[in-house]
Design a protein around this motif. Structure first.
Motif, short mmCIF file in Angstrom:
data_model
loop_
_atom_site.label_atom_id
_atom_site.label_comp_id
_atom_site.label_asym_id
_atom_site.label_seq_id
_atom_site.Cartn_x
_atom_site.Cartn_y
_atom_site.Cartn_z
N ILE A 1 0.94 -1.21 0.03
CA ILE A 1 0.16 -0.14 0.00
C ILE A 1 1.00 1.29 -0.01
CG2 ILE A 1 -1.59 1.13 1.29
CD1 ILE A 1 -2.81 -1.33 2.26
N LEU A 2 1.97 1.18 0.79
CA LEU A 2 3.00 2.45 0.84
C LEU A 2 3.40 2.55 -0.59
CD1 LEU A 2 4.37 4.49 2.52
CD2 LEU A 2 6.05 2.66 2.73
N GLY A 3 3.18 3.73 -1.13
CA GLY A 3 3.66 3.92 -2.88
C GLY A 3 2.80 3.59 -3.85
N MET A 4 1.54 3.06 -3.11
CA MET A 4 0.64 2.82 -3.98
C MET A 4 -0.17 4.04 -4.57
SD MET A 4 -2.72 0.17 -3.56
CE MET A 4 -1.58 -1.41 -3.70
N THR A 5 -0.54 3.91 -5.76
CA THR A 5 -1.45 5.21 -6.47
C THR A 5 -2.98 4.60 -6.13
OG1 THR A 5 -0.05 5.44 -8.07
CG2 THR A 5 -2.19 6.17 -8.51
N VAL A 6 -3.81 5.71 -5.27
CA VAL A 6 -5.05 5.29 -4.98
C VAL A 6 -5.93 6.40 -5.68
CG1 VAL A 6 -4.26 4.03 -2.77
CG2 VAL A 6 -4.60 6.57 -2.87
N ILE A 7 -5.41 7.30 -6.27
CA ILE A 7 -6.39 8.08 -6.87
C ILE A 7 -5.80 8.34 -8.34
CG2 ILE A 7 -6.97 10.68 -7.14
CD1 ILE A 7 -6.66 10.83 -3.99
N ILE B 1 -10.98 6.40 -7.11
CA ILE B 1 -10.15 6.20 -5.82
C ILE B 1 -10.22 4.84 -5.54
CG2 ILE B 1 -12.15 7.08 -4.56
CD1 ILE B 1 -10.00 8.46 -2.53
N LEU B 2 -9.20 4.44 -4.93
CA LEU B 2 -9.32 2.65 -4.35
C LEU B 2 -9.23 3.04 -2.85
CD1 LEU B 2 -8.37 -0.04 -4.69
CD2 LEU B 2 -6.08 0.74 -4.36
N TYR C 1 -13.71 3.40 -6.72
CA TYR C 1 -15.10 4.16 -6.53
C TYR C 1 -14.72 5.26 -7.56
CZ TYR C 1 -16.19 1.90 -2.36
OH TYR C 1 -16.36 0.86 -1.32
N ARG C 2 -15.91 6.00 -8.28
CA ARG C 2 -15.56 6.98 -8.98
C ARG C 2 -15.40 8.03 -7.81
NH1 ARG C 2 -20.33 8.19 -12.93
NH2 ARG C 2 -18.65 9.78 -13.39
N CYS C 3 -14.50 9.13 -8.23
CA CYS C 3 -14.19 10.22 -7.37
C CYS C 3 -14.36 11.58 -7.77
CB CYS C 3 -12.63 9.86 -6.90
SG CYS C 3 -11.93 11.00 -5.66
N LYS C 4 -14.65 12.47 -6.88
CA LYS C 4 -14.73 13.87 -7.14
C LYS C 4 -14.11 14.44 -5.76
CE LYS C 4 -18.63 15.99 -7.48
NZ LYS C 4 -19.87 16.31 -8.02
N MET C 5 -13.55 15.89 -6.19
CA MET C 5 -13.10 16.61 -5.13
C MET C 5 -13.13 17.85 -5.22
SD MET C 5 -8.87 15.60 -5.51
CE MET C 5 -8.92 13.87 -5.37
N HIS C 6 -12.76 18.55 -3.93
CA HIS C 6 -12.81 19.94 -4.09
C HIS C 6 -11.97 20.73 -2.83
CE1 HIS C 6 -16.60 19.87 -1.91
NE2 HIS C 6 -16.22 20.86 -1.17
#
Length: 161
Positions: free
Chosen positions: A97-103, A118-119, A127-132
């Motif tokens: 998990i360390l170093g893993m791309t999650v987004i 996002i994982l 999951y689909r992801c949105k952010m602000h």
């Protein structure tokens, strides 16, 4: 003639000093603004169950305007740097998990960033992801969802200096 040259040199030196100071101040203001209006940077995530800090995720721009995020440090008490994503079902299965791309795949929209994924390494689901960003860029609201954004959950991450 020397008197005029001396004044001219003194004036030029003062002007150069003032210009350098203004440039430094303006550059700092631009950098501060850039830092607050984008998710690019390092964020502290929070455990949904305990409310305690969980990990640090570094979000970066890939150069084409798409953002991705990877885990750069675990913060939980039971953090094990060797921990693997055993629940993952894609190429990340059994990877650290360390170093893993999650987004990945986040693109700028009118009200934030969207269209990415996002994982959740805890359950291996993507999951689909949105952010602000909020609070002057100090907080990042990350929403993972299935189908439509109403069917999901949000987390608030805190920017790290």
């Amino acid at each position: 003639m020397n008197r005029i040259t001396g004044r001219t040199v003194a004036f030029a030196a003062r002007a150069a000093t003032q210009l350098a100071l203004a440039s430094a101040l303006l550059g700092g203001a631009i950098a501060a603004y850039a830092q607050t209006d984008t998710p690019v940077g390092v964020w502290q995530t929070v455990d949904d169950h305990t409310g305690q800090p969980k990990a640090l995720v570094q979000i970066s721009d890939d150069g084409s305007g798409q953002l991705s995020g990877k885990v750069i440090k675990g913060l939980s008490a039971n953090n094990n740097p060797e921990r693997k994503c055993t629940a993952c079902t894609d190429a990340r299965k059994d990877q650290p998990i360390l170093g893993m791309t999650v987004i990945d795949g986040m693109k700028k929209t009118d009200d934030g960033w969207d269209n990415g994924h996002i994982l959740d390494p805890e359950n291996g689901k993507v999951y689909r992801c949105k952010m602000h960003v909020e609070d002057g860029g100090h907080k990042l609201v990350v929403r993972g969802y299935l189908g439509i954004a109403l069917l999901g959950r949000s987390q608030t991450w805190i920017r790290q200096q």
